[in-house]
Scaffold this active site. Structure first.
Site, PDB file in Angstrom:
ATOM      1  N   CYS A  89      39.978  66.333  52.215  1.00  0.00           N
ATOM      2  CA  CYS A  89      38.802  66.220  51.353  1.00  0.00           C
ATOM      3  C   CYS A  89      38.321  67.621  50.940  1.00  0.00           C
ATOM      4  CB  CYS A  89      37.729  65.392  52.053  1.00  0.00           C
ATOM      5  SG  CYS A  89      36.479  64.722  50.907  1.00  0.00           S
ATOM      6  N   HIS A 205      40.585  60.408  54.369  1.00  0.00           N
ATOM      7  CA  HIS A 205      40.250  60.932  55.691  1.00  0.00           C
ATOM      8  C   HIS A 205      41.034  60.222  56.796  1.00  0.00           C
ATOM      9  CE1 HIS A 205      36.615  63.402  54.769  1.00  0.00           C
ATOM     10  NE2 HIS A 205      36.559  62.611  53.709  1.00  0.00           N
ATOM     11  N   GLU A 207      41.337  61.090  59.819  1.00  0.00           N
ATOM     12  CA  GLU A 207      40.618  61.212  61.094  1.00  0.00           C
ATOM     13  C   GLU A 207      39.599  60.085  61.280  1.00  0.00           C
ATOM     14  OE1 GLU A 207      37.852  63.315  58.225  1.00  0.00           O
ATOM     15  OE2 GLU A 207      40.026  63.014  58.451  1.00  0.00           O
TER      16      GLU A 207
END
Length: 228
Positions: A89, A205, A207
């Site tokens: 990002c 994302h 994560e």
């Protein structure tokens, strides 16, 4: 393998990344501050991560100020010497501003912030991050207002010719078409790598998709490629 996660003023996904790598993926993580320069604890088998957020408030352009932080010169040198670097990002935006990846990230096509789960897939087995993923649709969250990847046609042609496209937006079955290109990215591009395939940038994302508690572990597949 060690991961170094850089925190800039305005980072807000740094601890998400640290937690995912340390607890969900079981990796050693070293927290790095943007004013520091020392990467001597890392070698080319390790990975430096630039997380998401709003570095320096996203003034000027997203990532434009963070690119000049003391740590980034060390990250550039690390990458140029063959070390692995992942930008997610805002981290992807910083990598483009730093010249480590081609192209830019522009305002989403509808000029609105988007936060939701999307699907992406890789058609590329030539990079560590995607070597196990070709053809598999992954559900990964996005959260950005300026994530529309853009490059001129010659650069785009080169990215595809050199196997530098990591991920493209698709539907849940892996079909790539404009209906699922929610931010208007050129050729549905969600992530790319450099020519040497050691620097990786992506808008979604991973994560945020590594924990069973969140009912989605597709992000683990992306990190597993880096870990080997």
């Amino acid at each position: 393998m060690k991961f170094g996660v850089v925190t800039f003023p305005g980072s807000n996904c740094d601890h998400d990344m640290i937690d995912a790598l340390r607890h969900d993926m079981g990796q050693e993580v070293i927290e790095l501050w943007h004013k520091d320069k020392d990467l001597s604890a890392f070698n080319t088998e390790d990975c430096i991560v630039l997380p998401g957020g709003f570095s320096y408030g996203d003034y000027l352009r997203c990532g434009a100020i963070a690119r000049f932080s003391p740590m980034m010169q060390s990250v550039i040198d690390f990458a140029n010497n063959g070390g692995r670097v992942l930008g997610v990002c805002n981290g992807f935006q910083i990598l483009c501003e730093a010249g480590l990846l081609p192209g830019v990230l522009l305002l989403n096509q509808r000029q609105q912030f988007v936060c939701k789960n999307v699907y992406l897939k890789s058609e590329n087995t030539a990079t560590p991050i995607t070597r196990f993923l070709a053809g598999t649709p992954l559900k990964i969250p996005v959260a950005h207002g300026e994530g529309r990847y853009y490059a001129d046609e010659a650069t785009l042609d080169g990215l595809f010719a050199n196997n530098q496209v990591l991920f493209r937006y698709c539907d849940e079955f892996g079909n790539i078409h404009d209906d699922h290109n929610f931010n208007g990215a050129a050729r549905n591009i969600a992530g790319i790598t450099n020519k040497d395939k050691n620097v990786f940038g992506m808008m979604p994302h991973p994560e945020r998709a590594t924990s069973r508690d969140l009912l989605n572990t597709d992000g683990q597949l992306i990190f597993q490629g880096l870990i080997g």
